[in-house]
Design a protein around this motif. Structure first.
Motif, PDB file in Angstrom:
ATOM      1  N   ARG A  12       7.033  10.837  14.828  1.00  0.00           N
ATOM      2  CA  ARG A  12       7.032  12.266  14.476  1.00  0.00           C
ATOM      3  C   ARG A  12       8.238  12.610  13.608  1.00  0.00           C
ATOM      4  NH1 ARG A  12       5.034  12.831  19.870  1.00  0.00           N
ATOM      5  NH2 ARG A  12       7.161  13.166  20.637  1.00  0.00           N
ATOM      6  N   ARG A  13       9.381  11.980  13.879  1.00  0.00           N
ATOM      7  CA  ARG A  13      10.569  12.238  13.051  1.00  0.00           C
ATOM      8  C   ARG A  13      10.354  11.734  11.624  1.00  0.00           C
ATOM      9  NH1 ARG A  13      15.091  13.856  15.764  1.00  0.00           N
ATOM     10  NH2 ARG A  13      14.967  13.773  18.046  1.00  0.00           N
ATOM     11  N   PHE A  14       9.703  10.581  11.503  1.00  0.00           N
ATOM     12  CA  PHE A  14       9.376  10.088  10.156  1.00  0.00           C
ATOM     13  C   PHE A  14       8.493  11.092   9.424  1.00  0.00           C
ATOM     14  CE2 PHE A  14       9.759   5.498  11.839  1.00  0.00           C
ATOM     15  CZ  PHE A  14      11.084   5.424  11.430  1.00  0.00           C
ATOM     16  N   ALA A  15       7.467  11.564  10.114  1.00  0.00           N
ATOM     17  CA  ALA A  15       6.515  12.479   9.488  1.00  0.00           C
ATOM     18  C   ALA A  15       7.151  13.808   9.128  1.00  0.00           C
ATOM     19  CB  ALA A  15       5.325  12.700  10.416  1.00  0.00           C
ATOM     20  N   ALA A  16       8.190  14.224   9.881  1.00  0.00           N
ATOM     21  CA  ALA A  16       8.826  15.516   9.630  1.00  0.00           C
ATOM     22  C   ALA A  16       9.886  15.453   8.538  1.00  0.00           C
ATOM     23  CB  ALA A  16       9.456  16.032  10.924  1.00  0.00           C
ATOM     24  N   SER A  17      10.238  14.262   8.086  1.00  0.00           N
ATOM     25  CA  SER A  17      11.291  14.140   7.076  1.00  0.00           C
ATOM     26  C   SER A  17      10.836  14.728   5.745  1.00  0.00           C
ATOM     27  CB  SER A  17      11.682  12.672   6.886  1.00  0.00           C
ATOM     28  OG  SER A  17      12.579  12.531   5.786  1.00  0.00           O
ATOM     29  N   PRO A  18      11.646  15.566   5.102  1.00  0.00           N
ATOM     30  CA  PRO A  18      11.264  16.130   3.793  1.00  0.00           C
ATOM     31  C   PRO A  18      11.285  15.098   2.673  1.00  0.00           C
ATOM     32  CG  PRO A  18      13.506  16.760   4.347  1.00  0.00           C
ATOM     33  CD  PRO A  18      12.961  16.070   5.569  1.00  0.00           C
ATOM     34  N   HIS A  19      11.867  13.916   2.937  1.00  0.00           N
ATOM     35  CA  HIS A  19      11.959  12.875   1.908  1.00  0.00           C
ATOM     36  C   HIS A  19      10.806  11.886   1.972  1.00  0.00           C
ATOM     37  CE1 HIS A  19      15.929  14.395   1.068  1.00  0.00           C
ATOM     38  NE2 HIS A  19      16.322  14.159   2.309  1.00  0.00           N
ATOM     39  N   ALA A  49       7.706   7.823  -0.732  1.00  0.00           N
ATOM     40  CA  ALA A  49       8.745   8.799  -1.053  1.00  0.00           C
ATOM     41  C   ALA A  49       8.075  10.115  -1.429  1.00  0.00           C
ATOM     42  CB  ALA A  49       9.625   8.289  -2.179  1.00  0.00           C
ATOM     43  N   SER A  50       8.742  11.222  -1.117  1.00  0.00           N
ATOM     44  CA  SER A  50       8.135  12.531  -1.354  1.00  0.00           C
ATOM     45  C   SER A  50       8.013  12.861  -2.834  1.00  0.00           C
ATOM     46  CB  SER A  50       8.953  13.622  -0.646  1.00  0.00           C
ATOM     47  OG  SER A  50      10.293  13.602  -1.121  1.00  0.00           O
ATOM     48  N   ALA A  51       8.742  12.136  -3.676  1.00  0.00           N
ATOM     49  CA  ALA A  51       8.687  12.370  -5.123  1.00  0.00           C
ATOM     50  C   ALA A  51       8.838  11.038  -5.837  1.00  0.00           C
ATOM     51  CB  ALA A  51       9.783  13.351  -5.561  1.00  0.00           C
ATOM     52  N   GLY A  52       8.567  11.031  -7.135  1.00  0.00           N
ATOM     53  CA  GLY A  52       8.703   9.818  -7.916  1.00  0.00           C
ATOM     54  C   GLY A  52      10.131   9.580  -8.351  1.00  0.00           C
ATOM     55  N   GLY A  53      10.414   8.380  -8.811  1.00  0.00           N
ATOM     56  CA  GLY A  53      11.744   8.062  -9.313  1.00  0.00           C
ATOM     57  C   GLY A  53      12.570   7.288  -8.304  1.00  0.00           C
ATOM     58  N   LEU A  54      13.563   6.558  -8.821  1.00  0.00           N
ATOM     59  CA  LEU A  54      14.408   5.744  -7.960  1.00  0.00           C
ATOM     60  C   LEU A  54      15.290   6.587  -7.053  1.00  0.00           C
ATOM     61  CD1 LEU A  54      15.490   2.986 -10.505  1.00  0.00           C
ATOM     62  CD2 LEU A  54      13.799   2.803  -8.679  1.00  0.00           C
ATOM     63  N   THR A  55      15.710   7.759  -7.521  1.00  0.00           N
ATOM     64  CA  THR A  55      16.570   8.608  -6.689  1.00  0.00           C
ATOM     65  C   THR A  55      15.824   9.069  -5.445  1.00  0.00           C
ATOM     66  OG1 THR A  55      17.775   9.360  -8.649  1.00  0.00           O
ATOM     67  CG2 THR A  55      17.964  10.698  -6.652  1.00  0.00           C
ATOM     68  N   ALA A  56      14.582   9.550  -5.625  1.00  0.00           N
ATOM     69  CA  ALA A  56      13.783   9.996  -4.477  1.00  0.00           C
ATOM     70  C   ALA A  56      13.470   8.826  -3.555  1.00  0.00           C
ATOM     71  CB  ALA A  56      12.499  10.650  -4.968  1.00  0.00           C
ATOM     72  N   ARG A  57      13.254   7.662  -4.147  1.00  0.00           N
ATOM     73  CA  ARG A  57      12.993   6.496  -3.312  1.00  0.00           C
ATOM     74  C   ARG A  57      14.214   6.132  -2.485  1.00  0.00           C
ATOM     75  NH1 ARG A  57      10.863   1.566  -6.573  1.00  0.00           N
ATOM     76  NH2 ARG A  57       9.224   3.082  -7.016  1.00  0.00           N
ATOM     77  N   GLY A  58      15.388   6.229  -3.076  1.00  0.00           N
ATOM     78  CA  GLY A  58      16.599   5.958  -2.321  1.00  0.00           C
ATOM     79  C   GLY A  58      16.781   6.938  -1.175  1.00  0.00           C
ATOM     80  N   GLU A  59      16.467   8.218  -1.414  1.00  0.00           N
ATOM     81  CA  GLU A  59      16.572   9.214  -0.341  1.00  0.00           C
ATOM     82  C   GLU A  59      15.577   8.914   0.778  1.00  0.00           C
ATOM     83  OE1 GLU A  59      15.860  12.769  -2.474  1.00  0.00           O
ATOM     84  OE2 GLU A  59      17.935  13.003  -3.175  1.00  0.00           O
ATOM     85  N   GLY A  60      14.369   8.498   0.408  1.00  0.00           N
ATOM     86  CA  GLY A  60      13.386   8.143   1.419  1.00  0.00           C
ATOM     87  C   GLY A  60      13.817   6.944   2.232  1.00  0.00           C
ATOM     88  N   PRO A 113       0.793  -1.231   0.000  1.00  0.00           N
ATOM     89  CA  PRO A 113       0.000   0.000   0.000  1.00  0.00           C
ATOM     90  C   PRO A 113       0.818   1.270   0.000  1.00  0.00           C
ATOM     91  CG  PRO A 113      -0.061  -1.050   2.149  1.00  0.00           C
ATOM     92  CD  PRO A 113       0.621  -2.010   1.240  1.00  0.00           C
ATOM     93  N   ALA A 114       2.117   1.179   0.249  1.00  0.00           N
ATOM     94  CA  ALA A 114       2.985   2.355   0.264  1.00  0.00           C
ATOM     95  C   ALA A 114       4.354   1.963  -0.268  1.00  0.00           C
ATOM     96  CB  ALA A 114       3.093   2.930   1.679  1.00  0.00           C
ATOM     97  N   ASP A 115       5.215   2.974  -0.468  1.00  0.00           N
ATOM     98  CA  ASP A 115       6.561   2.685  -0.966  1.00  0.00           C
ATOM     99  C   ASP A 115       7.390   1.936   0.065  1.00  0.00           C
ATOM    100  OD1 ASP A 115       5.951   3.963  -3.306  1.00  0.00           O
ATOM    101  OD2 ASP A 115       6.923   5.854  -2.770  1.00  0.00           O
ATOM    102  N   PHE A 116       7.200   2.286   1.357  1.00  0.00           N
ATOM    103  CA  PHE A 116       8.035   1.716   2.414  1.00  0.00           C
ATOM    104  C   PHE A 116       7.170   1.220   3.560  1.00  0.00           C
ATOM    105  CE2 PHE A 116      10.270   5.490   0.684  1.00  0.00           C
ATOM    106  CZ  PHE A 116      11.278   4.844  -0.001  1.00  0.00           C
ATOM    107  N   GLU A 117       7.722   0.236   4.267  1.00  0.00           N
ATOM    108  CA  GLU A 117       7.147  -0.214   5.526  1.00  0.00           C
ATOM    109  C   GLU A 117       8.265  -0.336   6.547  1.00  0.00           C
ATOM    110  OE1 GLU A 117       4.669  -3.964   7.488  1.00  0.00           O
ATOM    111  OE2 GLU A 117       5.982  -4.252   5.744  1.00  0.00           O
ATOM    112  N   VAL A 118       8.060   0.245   7.701  1.00  0.00           N
ATOM    113  CA  VAL A 118       8.977   0.060   8.828  1.00  0.00           C
ATOM    114  C   VAL A 118       8.253  -0.833   9.820  1.00  0.00           C
ATOM    115  CG1 VAL A 118      10.293   1.154  10.676  1.00  0.00           C
ATOM    116  CG2 VAL A 118      10.043   2.305   8.473  1.00  0.00           C
ATOM    117  N   ALA A 119       8.708  -2.086   9.948  1.00  0.00           N
ATOM    118  CA  ALA A 119       8.065  -3.063  10.817  1.00  0.00           C
ATOM    119  C   ALA A 119       8.885  -3.236  12.081  1.00  0.00           C
ATOM    120  CB  ALA A 119       7.915  -4.396  10.089  1.00  0.00           C
TER     121      ALA A 119
END
Length: 864
Positions: free
Chosen positions: A558-565, A687-698, A540-546
């Protein structure tokens, strides 16, 4: 004096063709396009097959023999054995294959899958796209996934953690420094995983892998496979681990069998069915064209009969004429399709960024298509030729247009049409009554697909038979907007409705095109919905932190939510419990993830009920548990809780799995009542944007937060869910590209069919147009009439094609993918009919210009 009818009739028909170059061009064009479409479909089938196989197979075409370890207990083929294999007489090249995984040293868990590949030559599976291929120890090339997501651009230096060969327990690791030299694209491995590539010798040194899983061998020119196999087997017999030798063709055949399975097998079946339909469409267009031609040549044929031309000789002469046109035009169509097919992979890479494999040169299929075109053309000629040859000399006095203007059909044709309609209805009713249920594995989908296509074929044949009876009723409903065009519009409507046979013969060509195009669009929409729904539930999302039982503190979230990525950060909790009768209790997963906070929730549909009704006291249940409990929307069931159990109402049931593989989705308050911890078990984020680069930053933002702010970071996993989604999307894009290519071919044959028949009609209606000019009609008005008539053919065919294509596509998707949602891409279908109406109107511009130039005197000259 005895007349040699064989030579004279053939000569007269050839002379007639040369005397009417417009008729010859339009007739040849229909055959040319038919052959082009059929062979282009063959090329599309080849491209799809080769692209699919290249994505899954690991054996290049140049491999003659494959040497592998003797059994599963063997360590593999050693480097020393590989050197001896390369020294065997007759071996031109031998490439060791071995896959080894290695984490990248650093604060985050990044994994690189290493592959041995020569990088150049016939045995290479990796193609360099940037930089240089590794040519020494300590160098490595990476694929696009690793380059963008892990930021491993050429020149980057990293350290890999590889097993220490001195450690017998296999726990200790060594750091091996490597430098990235280039970026490659591989046909043998998934581009969705981060991969590294280097030559076999350097892989053994870098990853500390002493053995190879297999060796691909290319033979020298002139060396037989049997002789080389004996030499290679002799070397392997002396090796400590032994080995086996298999021909490269056998290995490729096995890889192809494994690759073309499951849903892909059904896709290839659909393409094969489309090829059969393309042949039928070609025959239809060709038959329609020749029928119009011979209908307009009745006067000439009747005059030949009146002077004693034998019927058999006349039919033979007409068949020879058709075979000559078929051979020349068919050959040109095949050559054109062959050239276009070779350019498709290049164009797909340049325009759409799609990697498609080359189709090769299927010469046997090309010869078959040319011979088939001749056969189809001759068969298409025979029916109208027999009808034309049976004309009496008195028909020499009749106008050809009276034949196409007849409104009635024969009783035999009416009976055949009704019989075909009944057969199509019976087959459809049988399929609807025997549709498979969700999860049913004993359903013969292949047979059901064939039955569906047969039912659709019967329905289309019924449309051909009953078409003249349907033209006027459908036209009466569709023609009201043409009143805005005044007398011009009314004359165009009367011109189409006054010749129902001609209108039906033209419209059914368009109807076939619209049926196939609309069927492809509806099928793609359903398939897209099916795959998007599956991705929305499993990823359902790009990432999961389990975090499991440890949970995540509110400060970390809150730190996750505040990340610009990162964006769409959503927490979830889960609880495992048991449910069901005592004799068969089942362990289930209950979660409270808020799907509405994620964009992917728009792709989730339900079997019963609505997701909007989820709230306190209500639950969403996955299909497996719903079947176990026998519940649907509105029913109630009980979940265990600290107080003995809570009663919930089913808000909706899903047609498949639940989100994150859960069985029940509940509101947070109900999960509290069940005794769940208040601490979130994990989060979902995009990820805040599309593409593999943005996904890597996220991904790095998540890993950094986990490493720095979670008390036990090793117990928390960061999963990139989007990788699986990308893989499914890649498969869908291949299907979409193939389908759209086939759709384009269908549109082409429909438009050209209208163009040809409209042109032939305009050529033969010279007298009618001349009479209108003699009555004072201007050339511009006459041009608009012919253009509107051509557009009406498109509208008629569009409506009839939609009525046939959409239901058949829905039925086919229900057979192929039971859980696929039924979608109706209304905007696309409206654009299809409107666009095809415009295209057919444009197709009528050329004959309209010819008609506008007709002089009043032509009404008298055309009487011959």
């Amino acid at each position: 004096m005895k007349i040699s009818w064989r030579a004279s009739l053939l000569g007269s028909q050839l002379a007639e063709l040369l005397r009417r170059p417009g008729r010859l061009m339009t007739t040849g064009l229909s055959v040319f396009v038919s052959a082009f479409v059929v062979f282009a479909t063959v090329m599309a089938q080849q491209i799809t097959m080769e692209t699919t196989l290249d994505r899954f197979r690991g054996t290049p075409e140049a491999v003659g023999l494959v040497a592998a370890a003797g059994d599963e207990s063997s360590t593999g083929i050693s480097n020393a054995t590989l050197k001896r294999l390369r020294a065997v007489p007759g071996v031109a090249e031998a490439a060791g294959r071995s896959d080894a995984g290695a984490p990248i040293a650093g604060p985050f868990e990044r994994y690189l899958q290493l592959h041995a590949d020569p990088g150049t030559g016939p045995l290479a599976q990796a193609t360099l796209v940037k930089g240089d291929y590794p040519d020494g120890p300590g160098e490595i090339a990476v694929n696009r996934q690793a380059a963008e997501q892990l930021q491993l651009a050429p020149g980057t230096r990293v350290s890999l953690l590889v097993p220490d060969p001195k450690d017998e327990e296999g726990v200790a690791t060594l750091k091996v420094a490597v430098r990235v030299t280039g970026v490659v694209r591989s046909t043998a491995t998934s581009e969705q995983e981060a991969g590294g590539y280097l030559k076999d010798t350097y892989l053994a040194r870098t990853a500390k892998v002493p053995d190879f899983t297999r060796v691909d061998i290319r033979a020298e020119s002139g060396v037989t496979e049997g002789e080389l196999s004996r030499r290679v087997r002799a070397v392997l017999d002396k090796a400590p681990s032994g080995g086996t030798v298999t021909s490269g063709s056998a290995v490729r055949a096995q890889e192809a069998k494994e690759a073309v399975s499951g849903d892909l097998r059904e896709v290839f079946r659909l393409i094969s069915l489309f090829l059969a339909v393309a042949v039928g469409a070609a025959a239809l267009v060709t038959t329609s064209t020749f029928r119009i031609v011979f209908a307009q040549r009745l006067r000439q044929l009747a005059l030949l009969r009146s002077i004693g031309a034998p019927q058999g000789r006349l039919v033979a002469a007409l068949a020879v004429e058709g075979s000559l046109v078929g051979a020349v035009a068919g050959g040109l169509g095949v050559v054109m399709a062959l050239g276009v097919g070779q350019c498709v992979p290049w164009g797909a890479r340049l325009l759409a960024g799609q990697e498609l494999s080359a189709p090769g040169f299927p010469l046997p299929q090309a010869v078959l298509v040319v011979l088939g075109t001749v056969l189809v053309t001759v068969c298409a000629v025979l029916s109208p030729a027999l009808s034309a040859a049976r004309v009496s000399p008195l028909q020499a006095l009749r106008a050809a247009g009276t034949v196409t203007g007849e409104r009635r059909i024969s009783p035999v044709r009416l009976a055949v049409g009704l019989l075909l309609t009944a057969a199509a209805t019976a087959l459809t009713w049988q399929l609807l009554g025997d549709l498979p249920k969700s999860g049913q594995n004993d359903y013969d989908r292949g047979f059901a697909m064939v039955v569906t296509v047969v039912a659709a074929g019967f329905a289309f044949l019924a449309l051909i038979a009953l078409g003249p009876l349907l033209v006027r009723p459908v036209l009466a409903v569709l023609s009201w907007p043409l009143r805005l065009f005044g007398p011009t519009g009314r004359l165009a409507v009367s011109g189409v409705g006054g010749t129902p046979r001609r209108a039906a013969s033209v419209s059914v060509v368009v109807a076939l095109g619209v049926a196939l195009v609309s069927g492809a669009l509806v099928s793609l929409a359903c398939l897209d919905g099916y795959m998007q729904r599956g991705a929305a539930l499993t990823a359902p999302a790009d990432f999961e932190v389990a975090a499991g039982e440890q949970g995540l503190d509110a400060s970390v979230i809150r730190r996750f939510a505040a990340s610009p990525h990162l964006t769409h950060v959503t927490t979830y909790r889960s609880l495992t419990t048991t449910i069901g009768p005592k004799a068969g209790r089942q362990e289930i997963q209950v979660t409270d993830v808020d799907l509405t906070a994620l964009p992917t929730s728009a792709h989730i549909d339900t079997a019963t009920g609505s997701l909007d009704d989820l709230g306190p006291g209500n639950a969403v249940v996955a299909s497996g548990l719903a079947d176990l409990l026998g519940v649907q929307a509105g029913d109630s069931f009980t979940l265990p809780s600290r107080r003995g159990g809570i009663r919930l109402t089913v808000a909706a049931t899903l047609p498949g799995e639940g989100p994150l593989l859960s069985n029940v989705l509940v509101a947070p308050a109900d999960l509290d009542r069940m005794g769940a911890s208040r601490t979130a078990n994990g989060i979902l984020a995009d990820a805040s944007a599309g593409g593999l680069t943005a996904r890597g930053e996220g991904q790095r933002a998540l890993e950094t937060t986990v490493r720095e702010h979670v008390s036990k970071p090793d117990d928390v996993s960061v999963n990139v869910l989007a990788t699986t989604r990308d893989s499914n999307q890649s498969e869908l894009e291949i299907m979409r590209t193939t389908s759209l290519g086939l759709v384009a071919l269908t549109v082409l044959i429909a438009v050209v069919g209208v163009t040809v028949t409209t042109s032939l009609t305009a050529i033969e209606r010279t007298g009618e147009f001349g009479l209108l000019r003699a009555l004072g009609m201007r050339g511009g008005a006459l041009r608009r009439i012919v253009t509107l008539e051509a557009g009406l053919y498109g509208v008629l065919g569009g409506v009839l094609g939609l009525a046939l294509g959409v239901p058949c596509a829905w039925l086919l998707m229900r057979v192929v993918l039971t859980e696929a949602p039924l979608r109706l891409p209304g905007g696309q279908l409206l654009a299809l009919v409107s666009g095809l109406a415009v295209l057919t109107a444009v197709a009528g511009l050329l004959p309209a210009r010819r008609a506008a130039r007709t002089s009043p005197m032509s009404a008298l000259n055309s009487a011959q």
